[in-house]
Design an enzyme around this catalytic site. Structure first.
Site, PDB file in Angstrom:
ATOM      1  N   HIS A   1       0.861  -1.185   0.000  1.00  0.00           N
ATOM      2  CA  HIS A   1       0.000   0.000   0.000  1.00  0.00           C
ATOM      3  C   HIS A   1       0.894   1.232   0.000  1.00  0.00           C
ATOM      4  O   HIS A   1       1.858   1.308   0.777  1.00  0.00           O
ATOM      5  CB  HIS A   1      -0.910  -0.011   1.230  1.00  0.00           C
TER       6      HIS A   1
ATOM      7  N   THR B   1      -5.870  -8.542   6.115  1.00  0.00           N
ATOM      8  CA  THR B   1      -6.982  -8.964   6.967  1.00  0.00           C
ATOM      9  C   THR B   1      -8.265  -8.435   6.308  1.00  0.00           C
ATOM     10  O   THR B   1      -8.186  -7.646   5.365  1.00  0.00           O
ATOM     11  CB  THR B   1      -6.847  -8.385   8.388  1.00  0.00           C
TER      12      THR B   1
HETATM   13  C1  GRF Z   1       1.382   0.864  -6.321  1.00  0.00           C
HETATM   14  O1  GRF Z   1       1.629   2.174  -5.881  1.00  0.00           O
HETATM   15  C2  GRF Z   1       0.793   0.036  -5.231  1.00  0.00           C
HETATM   16  O2  GRF Z   1       1.297   0.340  -3.967  1.00  0.00           O
HETATM   17  C3  GRF Z   1      -0.665   0.433  -5.295  1.00  0.00           C
HETATM   18  O3  GRF Z   1      -0.939   0.549  -6.670  1.00  0.00           O
HETATM   19  C4  GRF Z   1       0.268   0.847  -7.369  1.00  0.00           C
HETATM   20  C5  GRF Z   1       0.446  -0.240  -8.359  1.00  0.00           C
HETATM   21  O4  GRF Z   1       1.554  -0.043  -9.180  1.00  0.00           O
HETATM   22  N1  GRF Z   1      -1.484  -0.517  -4.592  1.00  0.00           N
HETATM   23  P1  GRF Z   1       2.126  -1.232 -10.072  1.00  0.00           P
HETATM   24  O5  GRF Z   1       0.952  -1.834 -10.833  1.00  0.00           O
HETATM   25  O6  GRF Z   1       2.783  -2.228  -9.175  1.00  0.00           O
HETATM   26  O7  GRF Z   1       3.086  -0.554 -10.994  1.00  0.00           O
END
Ligand code: GRF
Length: 215
Positions: A109, A141
Site C-alpha cells: 500500500h 486482513t
Molecule cells: C502501487 O503504488 C501500489 O502500492 C498500489 O498501486 C500501485 C500499483 O503499481 N497498490 P504497479 O501496478 O505495481 O506498478
C-alpha cells in the site's frame, strides 16, 4: 521453494520488481502465475515475456463480488500457492476470500499505514502537509488496507512536490521493500503474534527503510 501467485490490475511495476529479484537470484520463490482482474492490464504482457503463466478473471463478467471472489480463488488454487501477492490489485476482496488465504496473502500500500488507507494516498498526504510519507507491505486482513505490517519505507515530502513526484519517490521504495518482504516469507522468517509481525533473526532496523535523501 515457496510457490507464489501474483495478482495485478494494471502496470505491474511491483510485479516486475519481484520478477527481477527472482531473476537476479535474490528471491527464492517460484512465480507460478500472474492473474489480473483486467484484460488490458499492461503487466500481463510483462509477465508473459518473462515466461510466467498469465490468467485474467475479469470482474466485469461476474454478477457480484462473491462470484468473482470464488472464481478468482479457484484460479489461484489451481496453482497451489504458498503465498498470494497483491501487487497493485485494485479490487476489494471479501472476508471469505481473505480468510481462505489467512497468513499467506500480502499487499503493498502506498502510504505509511495506518495513515491513508484507501485511494489517492499521495494527494491526501500532500493535502495534510505531512513531512514523511512512504509505503507498507502487510499481511491482509478483512479490513481494507489493514493487517500486520511486515516492512515499511519512509521518504520525505519535499517542498514543491506534486502527486506525481511524490508517487515516483514512494514507488522506488515499493520496489525495494516488496521483494524483501517476500524473501522473508520464502525464508520462513515471518510470524504473526498478537497482530504484529515478528521477523526471525531480525537485526535492528530490518522492518523499516528510511530514505532521508530520496528524490
Ligand atoms: C502501487 O503504488 C501500489 O502500492 C498500489 O498501486 C500501485 C500499483 O503499481 N497498490 P504497479 O501496478 O505495481 O506498478
Amino acid at each position: 521453494m515457496k510457490n507464489t501467485v501474483i495478482l495485478i490490475s494494471g502496470r505491474g511495476s511491483n510485479m516486475e520488481a519481484l520478477i527481477a529479484a527472482r531473476a537476479a537470484g535474490a528471491l527464492p520463490v517460484d512465480i507460478a502465475a500472474v492473474i489480473s482482474n483486467r484484460p488490458d492490464a499492461a503487466g500481463l504482457a510483462t509477465a508473459m515475456a518473462a515466461g510466467i503463466a498469465v490468467r485474467c478473471i475479469d470482474h466485469k463478467t461476474f454478477a457480484g463480488r462473491e462470484a468473482f471472489d470464488a472464481a478468482l480463488a479457484a484460479c489461484i488454487d489451481g496453482f497451489a500457492p504458498d503465498l498470494v501477492v497483491l501487487a497493485g490489485f485494485m479490487r476489494i476482496l471479501g472476508d471469505d476470500f481473505v480468510r481462505h488465504y489467512a497468513g499467506r496473502l500480502m499487499n503493498i500500500h502506498p502510504s505509511l499505514l495506518p495513515a491513508f488507507p484507501g485511494l489517492h494516498t499521495h494527494r491526501r498526504a500532500l493535502a495534510e502537509g505531512v513531512r514523511i510519507h512512504g509505503c507498507t507491505v502487510h499481511f491482509v486482513t478483512p479490513a481494507l488496507d489493514h493487517g500486520p505490517v511486515i516492512i515499511q519505507a519512509a521518504v520525505p515530502v519535499l517542498d514543491g512536490d506534486d502527486e506525481a513526484t511524490l508517487a515516483a519517490r514512494v514507488l522506488r521504495q515499493e520496489h525495494r521493500i516488496y521483494p524483501q518482504a517476500v524473501r522473508w516469507f520464502a525464508e520462513d522468517r515471518l510470524r504473526v503474534d498478537g497482530g504484529c509481525v515478528r521477523l526471525a533473526g531480525a537485526r535492528a532496523g530490518d522492518g523499516v527503510l528510511v530514505v532521508p535523501e530520496a528524490r
